[in-house]
Design a protein around this motif. Structure first.
Motif, PDB file in Angstrom:
ATOM      1  N   SER A   1       0.778   2.886  -3.234  1.00 22.70           N
ATOM      2  CA  SER A   1      -0.558   3.186  -3.753  1.00 22.70           C
ATOM      3  C   SER A   1      -0.726   4.689  -3.961  1.00 22.70           C
ATOM      4  CB  SER A   1      -1.615   2.664  -2.783  1.00 22.70           C
ATOM      5  OG  SER A   1      -1.534   3.342  -1.541  1.00 22.70           O
ATOM      6  N   THR A   2      -1.823   5.034  -4.623  1.00 22.14           N
ATOM      7  CA  THR A   2      -2.096   6.448  -4.898  1.00 22.14           C
ATOM      8  C   THR A   2      -2.382   7.229  -3.621  1.00 22.14           C
ATOM      9  OG1 THR A   2      -4.413   5.826  -5.297  1.00 22.14           O
ATOM     10  CG2 THR A   2      -2.970   6.008  -7.227  1.00 22.14           C
ATOM     11  N   GLN A   3      -2.853   6.529  -2.565  1.00 24.53           N
ATOM     12  CA  GLN A   3      -3.099   7.227  -1.298  1.00 24.53           C
ATOM     13  C   GLN A   3      -1.814   7.805  -0.700  1.00 24.53           C
ATOM     14  OE1 GLN A   3      -4.274   4.225  -1.990  1.00 24.53           O
ATOM     15  NE2 GLN A   3      -6.523   4.438  -1.926  1.00 24.53           N
ATOM     16  N   GLU A   4      -0.681   7.161  -0.993  1.00 21.21           N
ATOM     17  CA  GLU A   4       0.617   7.639  -0.490  1.00 21.21           C
ATOM     18  C   GLU A   4       1.378   8.461  -1.529  1.00 21.21           C
ATOM     19  OE1 GLU A   4       1.452   7.435   2.510  1.00 21.21           O
ATOM     20  OE2 GLU A   4       0.121   5.880   3.292  1.00 21.21           O
ATOM     21  N   GLY A   5       0.720   8.765  -2.637  1.00 25.17           N
ATOM     22  CA  GLY A   5       1.365   9.577  -3.669  1.00 25.17           C
ATOM     23  C   GLY A   5       1.692   8.835  -4.937  1.00 25.17           C
TER      24      GLY A   5
ATOM     25  N   LYS B   1       0.821  -1.216   0.000  1.00 30.89           N
ATOM     26  CA  LYS B   1       0.000   0.000   0.000  1.00 30.89           C
ATOM     27  C   LYS B   1       0.860   1.272   0.000  1.00 30.89           C
ATOM     28  CE  LYS B   1      -0.456   0.487   5.021  1.00 30.89           C
ATOM     29  NZ  LYS B   1      -1.394   0.607   6.157  1.00 30.89           N
ATOM     30  N   ASN B   2       2.160   1.132   0.382  1.00 31.64           N
ATOM     31  CA  ASN B   2       3.035   2.313   0.385  1.00 31.64           C
ATOM     32  C   ASN B   2       3.358   2.809  -1.020  1.00 31.64           C
ATOM     33  OD1 ASN B   2       3.252   2.523   3.207  1.00 31.64           O
ATOM     34  ND2 ASN B   2       4.833   0.930   3.258  1.00 31.64           N
TER      35      ASN B   2
ATOM     36  N   PRO C   1       6.115   4.668   4.106  1.00 31.00           N
ATOM     37  CA  PRO C   1       5.810   5.610   3.018  1.00 31.00           C
ATOM     38  C   PRO C   1       7.026   6.465   2.670  1.00 31.00           C
ATOM     39  CG  PRO C   1       4.039   5.598   4.644  1.00 31.00           C
ATOM     40  CD  PRO C   1       5.168   4.799   5.237  1.00 31.00           C
TER      41      PRO C   1
END
Length: 653
Positions: A223-227, A220-221, A295
């Motif tokens: 992923s788009t949530q982290e940039g 998930k690091n 992240p």
């Protein structure tokens, strides 16, 4: 006024002195060094030179500030770019197994003054690089003990605020350099053994980081949530590539050690390939686990790996990372101290640098004077100088060396090889197997004119062309180039290629920012210089090159070295103007040393034949023809050796 101006003949002779190339010995395996290093020894030396503190610091810095998780792509591109330069070093190291690295390679193919300047810049590069790593080593160890060493020094010794000097003297950095100098002076085998120990510990720590990192990885690091994977886009990836490129500059220690390799023809190319492959893999995999553990935007640029383990609840792993970092810095220190005295030795052995540095200790078989002197200078730099402002200076010397080595590969590949000509038979009769005519079995009677034309065409197709000559397929279109000496056109084309590359990269770097060129002129100049580069490349390719050598050869010549030249020049132009200013000052100092000492003591200067005075005698015959006879001036009572005294004979005629 005119009589004080130099004559054209004197200027020509002076230019020839500057561009004379080194004459290699017939037996290049003969050396005063101890040939004791195997492929594994050279590989570990190369890994030690490349996998240093950059693995523990550079990965986190580039990931957070420049490229994000796409630092992985930056390292892949940088590894490929470094491969182009490394292959050039591999071919030269196998063909010319002599110490000196880029200096030696430039001397045997381009010319003396260029070789000296390359060696002069590499000398400073190694000194600053070793001193900078020693200060980083000292600072890293000091941080483990909560900066107690720094506080003690500032309290009991004091501080100063002087430009270019450090805030306080770093005795720990100077001490580690002196200890490393002592170990290096014991011989190549001791240095290699010490490098094995530190490299084994460093690689063990890297293996631990990779295993633990993949266990703790969280996809998930990325992923788009982290940039996202590439938050800074393509520009960030390319900017990261320029920074990551300098992580691979240590492989030239292998080429510098080729005179101490047991079988350099095989060991040098293999060691360069293995070490560069392993170093690239280590940088890529560590970047993967680092950006997957936490992240990327939360990384600590100063100690990214240790901080990542600490934040995941494994504080004890930080001590292992610190141990690996210190061992990695030790290998870089050994690599710098190992290479620098050998390059100085090569320059001194050729007469271009002070002769005292060419002394080899009879027992340890290493240039002990160069090791001690430059080890002390390196320790002095680390003790009192502020090296942060000088670290960027390292890049320009390395890139310049890469550029000249790539150009030297092209020049050398299109030069004629020295072939041992067999001695003629003892008898005075000509050999029946002479190459000047066809053998008896090939003799055939050709009666018709068409048969004779076919014979001529067959002979031309079988004609053997030497390296540097125009290929037969291009002769009908470029016939005017056939009159030049073999390799002469290629040399001019290489110079044109480098000038076109400099102009092309200057437009790319400064066209929109500093020069503010309009779009039409920017595009036009790009097209013109690109055409000049491509035409020079095609002109080189239209000539024959050396084939079938027993040593390693870089593929796709001249394309591969030309790409390396463009990349190196582009990265050089991206450096700051202060770096170029310091570089120019250092070059001027080098020219003073060369014209004050090197040009006069060069061994190639001693090999040059001394000019002799000659006289010409003319005899005019009644028919009006003119005959000239030139002979060396000598006392009139002694005729030239081996020649009859024909003065009286001429008069009698």
């Amino acid at each position: 006024m005119a009589r004080w101006l130099p004559r054209s003949a004197d200027l020509t002779r002076f230019c020839q002195k500057l561009n004379r190339v080194k004459t290699l010995e017939d037996d290049m395996m003969e050396t005063s060094f101890n040939r004791c290093l195997s492929t594994i020894d050279l590989t570990l030396l190369g890994i030690g030179g490349m996998v240093g503190s950059g693995l523990y610091v550079l990965t986190g810095t580039v990931a957070k500030e420049i490229a994000g998780p796409a630092v992985i792509v930056s390292f892949i591109i940088a590894g490929f770019a470094s491969l182009l330069a490394a292959l050039c070093y591999a071919e030269f190291g196998a063909r010319v197994p002599k110490t000196g690295s880029a200096y030696m390679f430039t001397y045997v193919s381009v010319g003396e003054i260029w070789a000296f300047l390359i060696g002069w810049n590499v000398l400073l590069e190694y000194m600053i690089g070793g001193a900078a790593v020693a200060r980083a080593w000292s600072g890293y160890l000091d941080s483990i003990f909560n900066h107690k060493i720094k506080n003690f020094t500032e309290t009991h010794v004091g501080t100063w605020q002087v430009p270019f000097l450090a805030r306080y003297p770093d005795f720990l950095a100077a001490a580690i350099l002196l200890v490393a100098t002592a170990f290096i002076s014991f011989g190549a085998k001791v240095s290699s053994w010490l490098n094995h120990v530190f490299s084994a510990i460093s690689m063990g720590v890297i293996l631990f980081i990779l295993i633990m990192g993949f266990i703790l990885a969280q996809p998930k690091n990325w992923s788009t949530q982290e940039g996202g994977f590439a938050p800074y886009g393509l520009s960030g990836i390319m900017a990261g590539t320029a920074t990551c490129f300098y992580a691979f500059v240590g492989f030239d220690v292998i080429a510098a050690s080729s005179e101490e390799a047991r079988n350099p023809q095989r060991a040098v190319p293999r060691a360069i390939a293995f070490s560069l492959g392993l170093a690239t893999g280590a940088y890529i995999l560590v970047s993967v686990v680092l950006t997957l553990m936490v992240p990327w935007h939360t990384l600590d640029p100063d100690s990214a790996l240790a901080d990542a383990f600490y934040r995941r609840g494994y504080a004890w792993a930080g001590f292992l990372v610190a141990a690996g970092s210190i061992c990695a810095m030790n290998t870089v220190l050994l690599s710098n101290l190992f290479s620098l005295p050998r390059i100085v030795y090569a320059m001194a052995e050729d007469g271009l640098f002070f002769q005292v540095f060419s002394r080899v200790h009879p027992r340890t078989q290493v240039p002990v004077v160069g090791i001690v002197v430059f080890g002390l200078l390196m320790a002095l730099l680390a003790l009192v100088f502020d090296l942060e402002a000088l670290v960027q200076f390292l890049s320009i010397g390395t890139l310049l060396a890469y550029t000249f080595v790539a150009a030297s590969i092209i020049v050398l590949r299109f030069q004629q090889q020295k072939v041992d000509v067999p001695a003629p038979a003892a008898s005075g009769r000509p050999s029946s197997e002479s190459h000047e005519g066809p053998s008896a079995s090939e003799l055939k009677e050709y009666e018709s004119f068409s048969d004779k034309l076919q014979l001529v065409d067959r002979d031309k197709s079988k004609e053997h062309r030497e390296p540097g000559q125009l290929k037969a397929a291009f002769e009908p279109y470029l016939e005017f180039l056939s009159d030049f000496y073999p390799g002469e056109v290629v040399t001019v084309a290489v110079v044109t290629l480098m000038v076109s590359a400099i102009c092309l990269c200057s437009i790319l770097v400064f066209g929109n920012t500093h020069l503010h060129l309009p779009t039409w002129s920017y595009s036009l100049l790009l097209v013109l210089f690109s055409l000049g580069f491509l035409l020079s490349l095609l002109l080189i390719w239209a000539h024959e090159q050396q084939r079938g050598t027993q040593t390693f050869q870089i593929p796709l010549v001249p394309l591969s070295p030309a790409l390396s030249i463009v990349l190196n020049i582009y990265l050089m132009l991206k450096l700051s103007y202060m770096t170029w200013l310091r570089f120019a000052i250092w070059l001027l100092l080098g020219l003073l040393v060369y014209f004050g000492y090197g040009i006069w003591h060069s061994k190639e200067n001693l090999r040059e034949p001394r000019p002799q005075r000659v006289s010409a005698r003319y005899v005019v015959f009644p028919s009006g023809s003119l005959e000239e006879r030139v002979q060396a001036v000598q006392p009139s009572s002694q005729p030239a050796a081996g020649l009859p005294d024909t003065d009286t004979d001429d008069c009698k005629r």
